[in-house]
Design an enzyme around this catalytic site. Structure first.
Site, mmCIF file in Angstrom:
data_model
loop_
_atom_site.group_PDB
_atom_site.id
_atom_site.type_symbol
_atom_site.label_atom_id
_atom_site.label_comp_id
_atom_site.label_asym_id
_atom_site.label_seq_id
_atom_site.Cartn_x
_atom_site.Cartn_y
_atom_site.Cartn_z
ATOM 1 N N ASP A 90 -118.979 -59.542 -51.613
ATOM 2 C CA ASP A 90 -119.136 -59.432 -53.121
ATOM 3 C C ASP A 90 -119.987 -60.523 -54.020
ATOM 4 O O ASP A 90 -119.998 -61.323 -54.504
ATOM 5 C CB ASP A 90 -117.608 -59.225 -53.238
ATOM 6 C CG ASP A 90 -117.261 -57.924 -52.813
ATOM 7 O OD1 ASP A 90 -117.100 -57.172 -51.866
ATOM 8 O OD2 ASP A 90 -115.787 -58.677 -52.677
ATOM 9 N N ASP A 117 -120.917 -65.562 -48.496
ATOM 10 C CA ASP A 117 -120.266 -64.561 -49.110
ATOM 11 C C ASP A 117 -121.018 -63.160 -49.404
ATOM 12 O O ASP A 117 -121.646 -62.497 -49.261
ATOM 13 C CB ASP A 117 -120.464 -65.284 -50.233
ATOM 14 C CG ASP A 117 -119.627 -64.208 -51.609
ATOM 15 O OD1 ASP A 117 -118.053 -64.564 -51.413
ATOM 16 O OD2 ASP A 117 -119.450 -64.181 -52.724
#
Length: 297
Positions: A15, A13
């Site tokens: 953010d 991922d």
């Protein structure tokens, strides 16, 4: 340098995982609708009034600035994990495939990487995310990767990555899929992983702890590097790297075996309610996130 005996593919991922802040939030809070409006949108999503995709279109649509104008504010307001660059160089040196997977906008993520890493290093990192139509003076418009309420089905992307890796394996080897994340929106992808890393103190770690889902907590990508290096050494101790993986996510294997609605009755009693909704949304359509604190991403 020789390639690892077993193909390792990492999905991370962006953010809250590679970067401590959310790139979209930084942009719209400073140059778009503002933090108060964005937080109201998030409350509407958590209450079930609107979908992630719907509020995201509203949020991104509040931006009308030229694309290049957003990166000064992100440079000033975002911090990259201090161990990430070393980790990525490690992956390159060991022939480990590393991908970013995100529900954000690919042009924004690429611009952030270019800003913090430089264009040469950034170009070596594939990004699987939504696209965007961005024209100065016009509302930014997300171009969704998939026709789902989330806009990007991370699980499908990781599944496709696994299939591609399997096609590159030889002599019956099985690729090792690693996922790195921080929030509940990562669960759909995490269930495809063999090894799961969850950032300490955030929602994915809490959910995994509450529901006995195997994971490895981390505070820095430097820790992940040490774990992956350990996996490589364990592989080297096995004949041709074809032994049973030393570390894996048993729940992910169970999830992958469930491929039809007929499988629901067998696993319904043992599966936490929140995960039931992610696995079989048609069956558990009465579930409403506002009735459960666990549903807050």
């Amino acid at each position: 340098m020789a390639s690892p005996a077993r193909k390792i593919v990492i999905f991370s991922d962006f953010d809250g995982t590679i970067f401590m802040e959310d790139s979209g939030h930084v942009l719209v809070d400073n140059l778009g609708c503002g933090a108060a409006y964005r937080e109201n949108l998030e409350r509407q999503m958590k209450s079930g009034e609107r979908s992630f995709r719907d509020i995201s279109e509203d949020m991104w649509g509040s931006l009308t600035i030229p694309f290049e104008d957003g990166f000064d504010v992100m440079r000033d307001n975002m911090k990259i994990d201090p161990g990430f660059q070393e980790f990525h160089k490690f992956c390159l040196s060991k022939d480990i495939t590393f991908n970013i997977i995100s529900s954000g906008l690919k042009p924004v993520l690429r611009g952030v990487l270019d800003t913090f890493l430089g264009e040469e290093e950034s170009s070596q990192i594939p990004i699987i995310a939504n696209d965007a139509e961005i024209h100065a003076g016009e509302k930014w418009k997300p171009v969704w990767l998939h026709a789902t309420e989330m806009g990007h089905d991370k699980r499908q992307s990781v599944h496709e990555g696994r299939a591609e890796a399997e096609g590159l394996c030889i002599n019956g080897q099985i690729p090792l899929i690693v996922f790195i994340g921080d929030g509940l929106t990562d669960l759909e992808a995490a269930r495809e992983a063999d090894v799961l890393f969850a950032r300490k103190g955030l929602r994915l770690e809490q959910h995994c702890t509450e529901n006995s889902i195997p994971f490895i907590p981390f505070e820095s990508f430097s820790e992940i590097k040490e774990h992956i290096d350990g996996l490589l050494k364990e592989d080297q101790e096995k004949t041709g790297g074809r032994g049973t993986p030393a570390r894996f996510n048993p729940r992910a294997n169970m999830w992958r075996r469930i491929s039809s609605k007929q499988a629901v009755p067998k696993f319904v009693a043992a599966t936490p309610r929140e995960e039931k909704m992610m696995l079989w949304p048609e069956t558990f359509s009465e579930y409403n996130p506002k009735n459960s604190e666990k549903a807050v991403a």
